[in-house]
Design an enzyme around this catalytic site. Structure first.
Site, PDB file in Angstrom:
ATOM      1  N   GLU A  52      -6.740   6.207  -7.306  1.00  0.00           N
ATOM      2  CA  GLU A  52      -8.161   6.842  -7.919  1.00  0.00           C
ATOM      3  C   GLU A  52      -8.037   8.033  -7.031  1.00  0.00           C
ATOM      4  O   GLU A  52      -8.574   8.948  -7.569  1.00  0.00           O
ATOM      5  CB  GLU A  52      -8.983   5.710  -7.507  1.00  0.00           C
ATOM      6  N   PRO A 259       5.828  -4.291  -6.991  1.00  0.00           N
ATOM      7  CA  PRO A 259       4.637  -5.055  -7.600  1.00  0.00           C
ATOM      8  C   PRO A 259       3.327  -4.332  -7.294  1.00  0.00           C
ATOM      9  O   PRO A 259       3.493  -3.515  -6.250  1.00  0.00           O
ATOM     10  CB  PRO A 259       4.580  -6.567  -7.094  1.00  0.00           C
ATOM     11  N   ARG A 260       2.489  -4.394  -8.351  1.00  0.00           N
ATOM     12  CA  ARG A 260       1.269  -3.689  -7.942  1.00  0.00           C
ATOM     13  C   ARG A 260       0.433  -4.320  -6.655  1.00  0.00           C
ATOM     14  O   ARG A 260      -0.216  -3.457  -6.083  1.00  0.00           O
ATOM     15  CB  ARG A 260       0.211  -4.128  -9.367  1.00  0.00           C
ATOM     16  N   MET A 300       3.324  -0.103   0.404  1.00  0.00           N
ATOM     17  CA  MET A 300       2.103   0.615  -0.233  1.00  0.00           C
ATOM     18  C   MET A 300       2.668   2.147   0.089  1.00  0.00           C
ATOM     19  O   MET A 300       3.196   2.405   0.917  1.00  0.00           O
ATOM     20  CB  MET A 300       0.989   0.720   0.296  1.00  0.00           C
ATOM     21  N   GLU A 302       4.555   4.595  -1.555  1.00  0.00           N
ATOM     22  CA  GLU A 302       6.006   4.863  -1.733  1.00  0.00           C
ATOM     23  C   GLU A 302       6.313   4.897  -3.311  1.00  0.00           C
ATOM     24  O   GLU A 302       7.597   5.231  -3.571  1.00  0.00           O
ATOM     25  CB  GLU A 302       6.985   3.951  -1.051  1.00  0.00           C
ATOM     26  N   PRO A 327       1.429   6.814 -17.422  1.00  0.00           N
ATOM     27  CA  PRO A 327       2.960   7.523 -17.860  1.00  0.00           C
ATOM     28  C   PRO A 327       3.125   8.966 -17.127  1.00  0.00           C
ATOM     29  O   PRO A 327       4.118   9.523 -16.965  1.00  0.00           O
ATOM     30  CB  PRO A 327       2.884   7.465 -19.179  1.00  0.00           C
TER      31      PRO A 327
END
Length: 428
Positions: A52, A259-260, A300, A302, A327
């Site tokens: 964000e 992963p998120r 986180m 990267e 995207p």
């Protein structure tokens, strides 16, 4: 509102434990950390974390250029987001962790910073934060606003709170038309709704760490490397099934699985083992190789590195109904794009990419295997270049950050309004 405050009271013990873990930043969480400079006009901008805040950077840069009289305090829920803002070293921009959404912490924060407006990025709808600012006569803006169908359904079960919340928003620019419609259905007045603007379309491409890129590039040949980016639960299993089939046909193939939520690493490691694949764990300094073709990227900050290393990127949040992730990042890195059917968060961008043959939708493991088989080196380059052109065209036709700064200036006045603040609604 009473039920929300009860929930906050119940959450207090957990937040106290979190404060112990975040001890160096505890004062910020409690609203006690003031400005680095003499008090003056400020804008409070908040984004949940890296994504964000990165999307808000063009907005922040243009605002500091156009309004040298203003300072910006950018808050985040995560220390990585705070560190990201600090790393920009932008003039008159301070980074802080966001105060907890208790009225007393917010009053301390607002009292120290005296923000002329609150700018929220994407989907950070914290009721007390919004009400404490709005009740002082200072505008609340929600930019790049995103509201999923599931979140809208939850707010519809609290219609009074939803109406009060949307009534406190002075200006909203949605990320996509569907979000704009959902906010309107919850009660947002039409005159407070601005144009649809996807902030991520204007964010500068993140640069990978050059040393890490140099170290990993020989181990992850780009044309043979697939990235599964920001995956959610339910997506890793089909991705691993597809990759295992590819690897058995081509042992040079490699997979970066990012992963998120890195906290799911142990669960994902079990899935990798079940697929009959070896893996290296990024957080432990592991390196991929012939016996460990999967790099589990459980860190986180990267993602730019992973996009730079992968000739093909499957963008997560799209095989399961999470709305899909951006995207713009893989396209900026020159990585060919694959995605699932659930891309409502970026529907216009993915539709344009698919029409141009610059991206491809897959429905599961079989579709992913078929798509990967067609993506040799030259085709990866062709699709990535096409994607860059398509998205550049979308940016050129869309209103940009200046449109949002114009709206902010209409609300706060230019030159700055010298009228005194409204009386605190809870004071005497």
């Amino acid at each position: 509102m009473l039920s929300y405050r009860i929930l906050l009271s119940l959450a207090a013990p957990g937040l106290a434990l979190r404060l112990l873990r975040e001890r160096p930043f505890a004062r910020e969480r409690l609203g006690l950390n003031g400005p680095d400079r003499a008090p003056g006009p400020a804008i409070w901008l908040h984004g949940a974390s890296n994504g964000e805040l990165a999307s808000a950077r063009p907005l922040i840069e243009r605002l500091t250029e156009r309004r040298p009289d203003l300072a910006i305090v950018a808050t985040s829920n995560s220390r990585t987001g705070r560190a990201l803002v600090e790393s920009w070293a932008l003039p008159r921009v301070s980074a802080r962790l966001a105060p907890y959404d208790y009225r007393w912490t917010l009053r301390l924060f607002i009292g120290r910073w005296q923000p002329r407006a609150l700018v929220l990025i994407e989907s950070e709808l914290w009721p007390n934060r919004i009400f404490e600012v709005a009740q002082r006569g200072r505008p609340v803006l929600l930019l790049g606003a995103r509201l999923s169908a599931r979140s809208a359904g939850r707010w519809r079960r609290m219609p009074a709170l939803a109406r009060r919340l949307t009534g406190a928003i002075a200006y909203l620019s949605a990320q996509d038309p569907a979000s704009q419609e959902r906010f309107a259905a919850l009660g947002l007045a039409p005159e407070r709704s601005g144009p649809v603007i996807d902030l991520k379309a204007f964010a500068p491409a993140a640069r990978p760490d050059p040393d890490a890129l140099k170290a990993l590039a020989p181990l992850l040949p780009r044309t043979s490397t697939l990235l599964a980016a920001s995956t959610h639960e339910g997506e890793e299993a089909p991705v691993l099934e597809a990759f295992a089939r590819r690897w058995r046909a081509d042992p040079a193939a490699r997979l970066i699985l990012a992963p998120r939520h890195p906290r799911r690493a142990a669960q994902i490691a079990a899935l990798i083992e079940r697929a009959g694949l070896g893996h290296a764990l990024r957080s432990s300094g592991g390196l991929p190789g012939p016996e460990r073709p999967v790099l589990l990227a459980d860190t986180m900050g990267e993602m730019a590195l992973w996009y730079a290393l992968a000739g093909v990127s499957f963008v997560g949040g799209s095989l399961v109904d999470k709305g899909g992730h951006t995207p713009f990042e893989p396209a900026a890195a020159g990585s060919a794009i694959l995605h699932g059917p659930h891309v409502a968060n970026f529907a216009a961008a993915y539709a344009a990419l698919d029409r141009a043959g610059a991206a491809e939708a897959v429905a599961g493991a079989d579709g992913l295997v078929t798509a990967l088989a067609a993506l040799d080196g030259p085709e990866q380059i062709r699709r990535a270049a096409c994607a860059s052109d398509v998205l550049a065209g979308l940016r050129a036709r869309a209103p940009g950050p200046d449109t949002l700064i114009d709206a902010l200036e209409r609300l706060i006045g230019t030159p700055p309004d010298k009228a005194p603040d409204k009386k605190d609604p809870d004071d005497g």
